[in-house]
Design a protein around this motif. Structure first.
Motif, short mmCIF file in Angstrom:
data_model
loop_
_atom_site.label_atom_id
_atom_site.label_comp_id
_atom_site.label_asym_id
_atom_site.label_seq_id
_atom_site.Cartn_x
_atom_site.Cartn_y
_atom_site.Cartn_z
N ARG A 1 -5.31 -2.15 -7.96
CA ARG A 1 -4.97 -0.74 -7.84
C ARG A 1 -4.57 -0.10 -9.17
O ARG A 1 -4.20 1.07 -9.22
CB ARG A 1 -3.83 -0.56 -6.82
N ALA B 1 0.83 -1.20 0.00
CA ALA B 1 0.00 0.00 0.00
C ALA B 1 0.87 1.26 0.00
O ALA B 1 0.54 2.25 -0.67
CB ALA B 1 -0.93 -0.01 1.21
N ARG C 1 -3.43 5.21 -13.95
CA ARG C 1 -4.09 3.98 -13.56
C ARG C 1 -5.53 4.00 -14.04
O ARG C 1 -6.29 4.90 -13.74
CB ARG C 1 -4.03 3.81 -12.05
N ASP D 1 2.41 1.75 -3.45
CA ASP D 1 1.36 2.25 -4.35
C ASP D 1 1.11 3.73 -4.13
O ASP D 1 1.02 4.51 -5.08
CB ASP D 1 0.08 1.45 -4.12
N ARG D 2 1.04 4.13 -2.88
CA ARG D 2 0.76 5.53 -2.57
C ARG D 2 1.87 6.46 -3.02
O ARG D 2 1.62 7.60 -3.41
CB ARG D 2 0.54 5.66 -1.05
N GLU E 1 -3.54 -7.56 -5.54
CA GLU E 1 -3.81 -6.25 -4.94
C GLU E 1 -3.28 -5.13 -5.83
O GLU E 1 -3.97 -4.11 -6.05
CB GLU E 1 -3.16 -6.18 -3.57
#
Length: 326
Positions: A272, A211, A315, A214-215, A268
């Protein structure tokens, strides 16, 4: 930026063993696996058909008392490629190094100038790879590992080939703000690498790490990492690779792996909006014409190398997970 890396300095034709260098952090547990990989890279460096070369790896091995007598040359491995530890497992680490080196350099040559090595260990990518001008390599690991690594590199008169920034942090916890404090720019594309890391993390820490990556990832960023896709049977856990590491080096890999149910990090990332490809090591053995091949009750059969990318255009929601040959 510093001038390009130099060859390690030696005396009397051999690698110097530093005095007064603390090996704390690499003497036991997961830290010792960093020495295992360094020894494998040192052996590979001296092969005529080397998949990857790391002239600094030998220095790390010789600098730690626990590994000072480990082999660092193919001639020091009596069984050669048939040896389960320094032959088969060692060649696996060399193949993994090559695949991940290629991934990082492709990203850099495509314009990515920000690299983050999550659990950098004793690899010397900031020194040994041919980085384009303007690249910054961030290395994150424990303070003990980074201190040992820096002391050995200093004794070898090593000079990075890119701007190198280190961050002492526990990747099981929050590290994003500390990375930002080092000058990391989340608005720029990043090449992320988690080599030999997620195998040892609790599932909750893996989810948090994914996470966080990704951020912090702008369009055009990529992430490469290694996992074991399934739990291994008792027959696989008795494989000579695991037995040799435990009996000869005191490294019980099976006890270090977090064997609780693993998250589907590839899925995951796809959810995303990342484009994800999942490979086997044997895909790259076929690609390069050398490396480990499948065997019965194989300790490498469950290993997967995952390569994920944020599309340059941004994305667009759900993306498939591809499991195809390289």
């Amino acid at each position: 930026m510093d001038r390009p890396g130099t060859r390690p300095r030696t005396e009397g034709g051999g690698v110097r063993t530093p005095t007064g260098v603390s090996a704390q952090g690499v003497a036991a547990g997961v830290g010792r696996t960093a020495l295992l990989v360094a020894a494998a890279r040192a052996i590979e460096t001296h092969r005529p058909d080397a998949l990857a070369r790391d002239p600094f790896a030998e220095h790390f091995v010789r600098a730690a008392p626990v590994s000072a007598d480990w082999p660092v040359h193919p001639d020091q491995v009596p069984g050669g490629d048939a040896d389960p530890l320094w032959g088969r497992l060692g060649r696996y680490f060399a193949l993994r190094t090559r695949a991940l080196d290629d991934r990082l350099l492709r990203a850099a040559r495509a314009g990515v100038r920000q690299v983050v090595l999550l659990g950098a260990g004793l690899d010397s990518r900031a020194y040994r790879l041919d980085w384009p001008p303007g690249c910054t390599v961030h290395e994150i690991d424990t303070e003990e590992v980074l201190t040992f690594k820096q002391a050995v590199l200093d004794r070898a008169d090593a000079v990075p080939a890119a701007e190198r920034r280190t961050l002492a942090a526990d990747l099981r916890h929050d590290w994003a703000e500390a990375l930002l404090d080092t000058g990391f720019d989340p608005a720029e594309p990043t090449a992320w690498l988690a080599e030999g890391l997620l195998l040892y993390l609790p599932a909750s820490a893996e989810r948090r790490l994914i996470a966080t990556v990704d951020r912090l990832s702008a369009s055009g960023s990529g992430l490469a990492y290694e996992i074991k896709e399934v739990s291994e049977s008792p027959r696989v856990r008795a494989n000579p690779v695991y037995v040799a590491a435990r009996q000869r080096l005191g490294i019980d890999l099976l006890s270090l792996f977090d064997t609780r149910p693993r998250p589907d990090s590839a899925g995951e990332l796809a959810d995303r909006g990342w484009t994800v490809r999942v490979r086997t090591p044997f895909d790259f053995t076929a690609l390069h014409g050398r490396g480990p091949r499948p065997e019965p009750d194989d300790a490498l059969a469950a290993n997967r190398w995952v390569f994920a990318t944020v599309p340059a255009a941004g994305r667009g929601g759900w993306a498939p997970v591809a499991r195809s040959a390289p």
